[in-house]
Every structure is written in C-alpha cells, then in structure tokens.
Design a protein around this motif. Structure first.
Motif, PDB file in Angstrom:
ATOM      1  N   CYS A   3      58.859  76.126  31.078  1.00  0.00           N
ATOM      2  CA  CYS A   3      59.862  76.993  30.460  1.00  0.00           C
ATOM      3  C   CYS A   3      60.592  76.229  29.356  1.00  0.00           C
ATOM      4  O   CYS A   3      61.028  75.093  29.561  1.00  0.00           O
ATOM      5  N   PHE A   4      60.697  76.856  28.188  1.00  0.00           N
ATOM      6  CA  PHE A   4      61.411  76.270  27.058  1.00  0.00           C
ATOM      7  C   PHE A   4      62.658  77.109  26.766  1.00  0.00           C
ATOM      8  O   PHE A   4      62.598  78.339  26.758  1.00  0.00           O
ATOM      9  N   TYR A   5      63.785  76.428  26.494  1.00  0.00           N
ATOM     10  CA  TYR A   5      65.036  77.127  26.204  1.00  0.00           C
ATOM     11  C   TYR A   5      65.317  77.039  24.706  1.00  0.00           C
ATOM     12  O   TYR A   5      65.461  75.953  24.143  1.00  0.00           O
ATOM     13  N   THR A   6      65.384  78.196  24.056  1.00  0.00           N
ATOM     14  CA  THR A   6      65.598  78.230  22.613  1.00  0.00           C
ATOM     15  C   THR A   6      66.628  79.295  22.250  1.00  0.00           C
ATOM     16  O   THR A   6      66.856  80.258  22.982  1.00  0.00           O
ATOM     17  N   SER A  38      70.115  84.097  16.989  1.00  0.00           N
ATOM     18  CA  SER A  38      69.295  83.240  16.146  1.00  0.00           C
ATOM     19  C   SER A  38      67.857  83.275  16.657  1.00  0.00           C
ATOM     20  O   SER A  38      67.625  83.362  17.857  1.00  0.00           O
ATOM     21  N   PHE A  39      66.891  83.212  15.743  1.00  0.00           N
ATOM     22  CA  PHE A  39      65.491  83.246  16.167  1.00  0.00           C
ATOM     23  C   PHE A  39      64.688  82.111  15.541  1.00  0.00           C
ATOM     24  O   PHE A  39      63.483  82.010  15.733  1.00  0.00           O
ATOM     25  N   ALA A  40      65.379  81.238  14.820  1.00  0.00           N
ATOM     26  CA  ALA A  40      64.685  80.178  14.094  1.00  0.00           C
ATOM     27  C   ALA A  40      63.994  79.205  15.027  1.00  0.00           C
ATOM     28  O   ALA A  40      62.854  78.794  14.783  1.00  0.00           O
ATOM     29  N   ALA A  41      64.666  78.793  16.104  1.00  0.00           N
ATOM     30  CA  ALA A  41      64.093  77.793  17.008  1.00  0.00           C
ATOM     31  C   ALA A  41      62.869  78.343  17.738  1.00  0.00           C
ATOM     32  O   ALA A  41      61.893  77.620  17.973  1.00  0.00           O
ATOM     33  N   THR A  42      62.920  79.620  18.116  1.00  0.00           N
ATOM     34  CA  THR A  42      61.781  80.232  18.809  1.00  0.00           C
ATOM     35  C   THR A  42      60.552  80.252  17.905  1.00  0.00           C
ATOM     36  O   THR A  42      59.438  79.910  18.326  1.00  0.00           O
ATOM     37  N   MET A  43      60.742  80.644  16.659  1.00  0.00           N
ATOM     38  CA  MET A  43      59.615  80.674  15.718  1.00  0.00           C
ATOM     39  C   MET A  43      59.110  79.253  15.442  1.00  0.00           C
ATOM     40  O   MET A  43      57.903  79.030  15.313  1.00  0.00           O
ATOM     41  N   CYS A  44      60.030  78.295  15.356  1.00  0.00           N
ATOM     42  CA  CYS A  44      59.637  76.912  15.117  1.00  0.00           C
ATOM     43  C   CYS A  44      58.791  76.384  16.278  1.00  0.00           C
ATOM     44  O   CYS A  44      57.764  75.726  16.063  1.00  0.00           O
ATOM     45  N   LEU A  45      59.221  76.694  17.512  1.00  0.00           N
ATOM     46  CA  LEU A  45      58.460  76.265  18.685  1.00  0.00           C
ATOM     47  C   LEU A  45      57.096  76.945  18.723  1.00  0.00           C
ATOM     48  O   LEU A  45      56.078  76.316  19.050  1.00  0.00           O
ATOM     49  N   ALA A  46      57.060  78.232  18.383  1.00  0.00           N
ATOM     50  CA  ALA A  46      55.783  78.958  18.341  1.00  0.00           C
ATOM     51  C   ALA A  46      54.831  78.301  17.332  1.00  0.00           C
ATOM     52  O   ALA A  46      53.631  78.109  17.614  1.00  0.00           O
ATOM     53  N   GLN A  47      55.345  77.935  16.166  1.00  0.00           N
ATOM     54  CA  GLN A  47      54.534  77.258  15.154  1.00  0.00           C
ATOM     55  C   GLN A  47      54.026  75.912  15.681  1.00  0.00           C
ATOM     56  O   GLN A  47      52.861  75.560  15.492  1.00  0.00           O
TER      57      GLN A  47
END
Length: 277
Positions: free
Chosen positions: A248-251, A261-270
């Motif tokens: 599990c990742f917390y973003t 905010s959704f930047a960290a989730t997209m960054c982790l997905a990338q």
C-alpha cells in the motif's frame, strides 16, 4: 465547572484527517474501529452501538473510548458526522463542484488576481505532495510492487472518478510494454463481472481516496477473496483498503476546499510503469 472542549473535527473530511493524524497512537482495537467506520460509513450512520460493536467484534464500551480518543463525549457525536455525510449524498444536497469552487474563492484574499492566486495555491499543494512522496515511499515496497506486477499472470487496474486518470495512464503504459493488463472501467455496469475474471496469480492495482466508493471497496474485497494480490494507492493508514492490500502506498493526503492534489499519485504511477520497462 470546566468548559467543554469543542471536538477538533466537525465534518466527515475533518474526521478523516483527524483519524489519519492520530491513527498511529491508537490501540489495536481502536485502529480496528477506525478502519471499520471508514469502510462502512452508512452502517456507522444508521446502526445502533450494539449492532456496530457486534459487527466489528468489540464491546460497545470500546466505541465510547474510540470517540473519547478523538475528543468527543460519546459515540453519538461521531455518528452525527456520518449521518450528515449520508444526508449530503442525497440528490440536491451534496455539495457540487460549483459550491466547492465558491468556497475556494472565499478563501482567497487577493480578489484582483484571483486566477493567479488559485494557480499558486495548487502549485504549492502539489509541490508539497511530491515532497512527501519522496520522503514517505519505502523503496522496498516499490521493488516488491514491481516484482508482483512482473510476475503476474494478468494485471487489473481499478480507479474510478478522480482516480481514473492514473488508472488509465497505468493501463496505457503497461499495454505499451506488452504486459497483459486490463482496465477495470465498469462500462455497462459490469464491474462485478470484470472483477470475477480475476484469480490466483493475478494482481489488482487499486487507486482510491475519500470518499472511498463502496463499489471499489467491494471489488477489492472480492479480488482478495479470489486469491488476487492487491497493490493499492490511497491516502493514509486508516484507509479501508489497507487491510486488504499486500502493498500500500500513501499519496496526495492534502486537499484545498475538497479538491485533492493528484500530482503524487500520477508521479508514482509513472515511476511504476517506467520501472517495469
């Protein structure tokens, strides 16, 4: 007589933030209650204390201790917040995007440069989210997730509403890498049928944030029951998906007037997709 201390959380969103902040300091039993109430908000709003305690597997007195740990006098005050959440979901009652934008407008002080102020606000919150991502992600968890995906028979990716862009990006990236993957998009109301295709050897990547959609939570539980491995992206240790997840990742914990905010989730997905390549 001492003046009664006002609770630190009066809305559902504030309660989620409070639980996240205090979760590590709670006993195992109170952590169990925290995860249950967030995973079952409607039951929490409507059932009696005795019924809830029986369903959770604790004594009714534990619900009172749970409430007091959050600065409430009793559990009825916690239930009132869940009842308010339920009422706000009724047609014509739920806060719309327009309402939330107006709330944000009222929070900005520079009326002459409001558009620029909005931009600065979201630049700041996204910058903060990315900084937290770099500090909070465990490299071992990242390596484990990559190994799970590489070793999977099939990878299913589930993200609804505002989580959908990250899910669709991951599906696109994996398809370009010839990884056998499926976007669980529930087109035609076929979410259950899509999840029922999963089994042992498969991986489900779930992306979900408050107000954790009930059909997503149900899909994760079904996938787990069918033997699939679960990798989740969510907001905090109190998220109801944590107990079902193998990794599990917390973003993206921060919000502004309800806009997450959704930047960290997209960054982790990338990062996950590029590492797979």
């Amino acid at each position: 007589m001492a003046k009664k201390k006002a609770p630190t959380a009066e809305t559902y969103g504030e309660l989620c933030d409070l639980l996240s902040a205090r979760f590590d300091g709670l006993s195992n039993q109170l952590k169990k209650i925290s995860q249950f109430v967030l995973a079952n908000p409607n039951d929490t709003a409507l059932k009696t204390n005795a019924d809830l305690a029986r369903q959770i597997g604790v004594q009714p007195s534990s619900l009172i201790r749970f409430a007091q740990a959050l600065d409430y006098d009793g559990f009825s005050e916690v239930q009132a917040i869940f009842k308010d959440r339920l009422v706000r979901q009724l047609p014509g009652v739920a806060e719309s995007y327009s309402d939330r934008i107006q709330d944000l407008r009222r929070e900005q002080s520079d009326k002459n440069k409001q558009s620029l102020t909005f931009l600065d606000t979201f630049i700041d919150i996204n910058r903060s989210a990315l900084e937290h991502l770099g500090k909070d992600i465990n490299p071992d968890d990242l390596d484990t997730a990559i190994r799970m995906i590489k070793g999977a028979d099939s990878v299913y990716i589930l993200g609804q509403r505002r989580s959908f862009p990250a899910a669709s990006f991951m599906y696109y990236g994996m398809s370009q890498l010839s990884i056998r993957s499926y976007l669980v998009d529930s087109v035609g109301g076929l979410l259950k049928e899509q999840i029922n295709q999963m089994g042992k050897g498969d991986v489900l990547i779930s992306i979900t944030f408050p107000k954790y959609a009930e059909d997503v939570l149900s899909a994760i539980r079904t996938a787990k029951e069918r033997g699939a491995t679960i990798i989740s992206m969510t907001d905090s240790p109190i998220s109801p998906v944590v107990l079902e997840s193998d990794v599990c990742f917390y973003t993206d914990i921060s919000t502004v007037s309800g806009f997450r905010s959704f930047a960290a989730t997209m960054c982790l997905a990338q990062a996950l997709v590029i590492n797979l390549g």
